[in-house]
Design a protein around this motif. Structure first.
Motif, PDB file in Angstrom:
ATOM      1  N   ASP A   1       1.712  -8.970  -1.138  1.00  0.00           N
ATOM      2  CA  ASP A   1       2.637  -7.893  -0.796  1.00  0.00           C
ATOM      3  C   ASP A   1       2.126  -6.589  -1.397  1.00  0.00           C
ATOM      4  O   ASP A   1       1.611  -6.567  -2.515  1.00  0.00           O
ATOM      5  CB  ASP A   1       4.035  -8.158  -1.369  1.00  0.00           C
ATOM      6  N   LEU A   2       2.325  -5.503  -0.655  1.00  0.00           N
ATOM      7  CA  LEU A   2       2.010  -4.170  -1.161  1.00  0.00           C
ATOM      8  C   LEU A   2       3.281  -3.332  -1.131  1.00  0.00           C
ATOM      9  O   LEU A   2       3.653  -2.797  -0.098  1.00  0.00           O
ATOM     10  CB  LEU A   2       0.908  -3.514  -0.318  1.00  0.00           C
TER      11      LEU A   2
ATOM     12  N   ILE B   1       1.217   6.715   3.676  1.00  0.00           N
ATOM     13  CA  ILE B   1       1.642   5.431   4.247  1.00  0.00           C
ATOM     14  C   ILE B   1       1.056   5.258   5.640  1.00  0.00           C
ATOM     15  O   ILE B   1       0.555   4.174   5.998  1.00  0.00           O
ATOM     16  CB  ILE B   1       3.183   5.344   4.286  1.00  0.00           C
TER      17      ILE B   1
ATOM     18  N   LEU C   1       3.810  -4.984   3.721  1.00  0.00           N
ATOM     19  CA  LEU C   1       4.009  -3.667   3.127  1.00  0.00           C
ATOM     20  C   LEU C   1       5.497  -3.350   3.013  1.00  0.00           C
ATOM     21  O   LEU C   1       6.242  -3.486   3.980  1.00  0.00           O
ATOM     22  CB  LEU C   1       3.300  -2.614   3.976  1.00  0.00           C
TER      23      LEU C   1
END
Length: 335
Positions: free
Chosen positions: A104-105, A137, A170
């Motif tokens: 996960d980011l 992003i 994300l």
């Protein structure tokens, strides 16, 4: 609990201990969380804070992922304005290439430190503007190949290797209206930092997120999580006592004192005798919005928070002066 449970850990460094011990505790806590059935284990980026050893999330995530098998591992979060989007894409693309679909980011907009340290991290880089975070992003999504390449060449002339085709899950993290709205407008998962910024208005952030949500290539419907500090003890008085080292740290920060390592329980107990009535009131107000007490109270408090926010997932930030205490909290909530 009927909702998925996850963990947020800061690799806490206590007085008399070492960075190596704090990081070893984080890895062991992640292994226990996996054994107990937790969904994900996140670590958070902080700098110039002697009490927090998780200053390099990608490195620590790699170590935790290598020491576990099933639990998702990631950042809660990486403070994106501190870094080049390309470097973050390469780091997390490498983690995905090594560990598959377990990474996960989570991205934050704050620097995770003081202004002087922030300037040292971002050496020779201009000041952050309101547009930088959303644009970064978008760059990340292009580097991962989640969206088409951008007109400036991001994702085409300049690619992330690893990264392109190696997208982590994300998330946007936040403690403000801005992050809630942005996550909704971009159609991304959203996690709210109730564990340090929450209060009676926490549900408002989730309403703003859902109201702003626009389906995207990442999500077709809102997906959210709420982070809560938790400590389970035999009774409320013992839980309050075991929270004293963390309360001492919060109070020192509120006083503007230079951060140090988390003090021992004995040191915190002695110091607490000199806390003013106003300081105690402030600390008690913070605790009442978290989940601190016996097992029944903590489970009920977590359930109430999830119901009030409508969050799909609860991220537990376990507190306490020992690893054993933090593992107990996770075990009691998972029971």
């Amino acid at each position: 609990m009927d909702a998925p449970l996850s963990v947020l850990d800061l690799a806490t460094v206590f007085e008399g201990s070492t960075h190596a011990a704090a990081l070893a505790d984080s890895i062991q806590l992640a292994q226990e969380a996996e054994r107990l059935g937790y969904t994900r284990f996140w670590v958070a980026e902080h700098h110039n804070m002697p009490a927090v050893a998780s200053s390099a999330p990608p490195v620590l995530i790699g170590a935790i992922a290598a020491a576990t098998e099933r639990i998702r591992v990631g950042s809660g979060g990486v403070m994106l304005p501190n870094h080049s989007s390309l470097v973050v894409a390469e780091q997390f693309g490498t983690l995905v290439a090594l560990h598959g679909d377990r990474i996960d980011l989570g991205l934050g907009r704050a620097p995770g430190t003081d202004p002087v340290t922030s300037n040292a991290i971002r050496r020779n880089v201009g000041a952050e503007t309101v547009d930088d975070f959303p644009n970064q992003i978008i760059e990340l999504l292009a580097y991962f190949g989640t969206i088409p390449a951008l007109e400036n060449g991001v994702g085409s002339r300049v690619i992330a290797v690893p990264g392109m085709g190696d997208a982590p899950e994300l998330w946007l993290l936040g403690s403000s209206d801005f992050s809630a709205r942005l996550a909704g407008m971009m159609g991304l998962p959203y996690a709210f930092a109730h564990h340090f910024a929450g209060g009676p208005n926490t549900p408002v952030a989730f309403d703003l997120y859902r109201d702003a949500f626009t389906p995207s290539v990442v999500l077709t419907r809102p997906k959210s999580a709420v982070a809560v500090a938790a400590l389970v003890a035999d009774d409320a008085a013992e839980a309050r006592r075991l929270m004293l080292p963390q309360l001492h740290t919060q109070l020192q920060l509120r006083r503007g004192s230079r951060p140090g390592r988390v003090v021992s329980l004995e040191t915190a107990e002695a110091a607490s005798k000199d806390w003013s009535q106003a300081e105690w009131a402030m600390l008690e107000q913070r605790m009442v919005h978290q989940a601190v007490g016996d097992a029944e109270h903590v489970r009920a408090r977590v359930a109430e928070l999830r119901q009030a926010t409508g969050a799909d997932e609860v991220i537990v930030a376990p507190q306490g002066p020992t690893l054993e205490q933090r593992v107990r909290t996770l075990a009691e909530l998972a029971a």
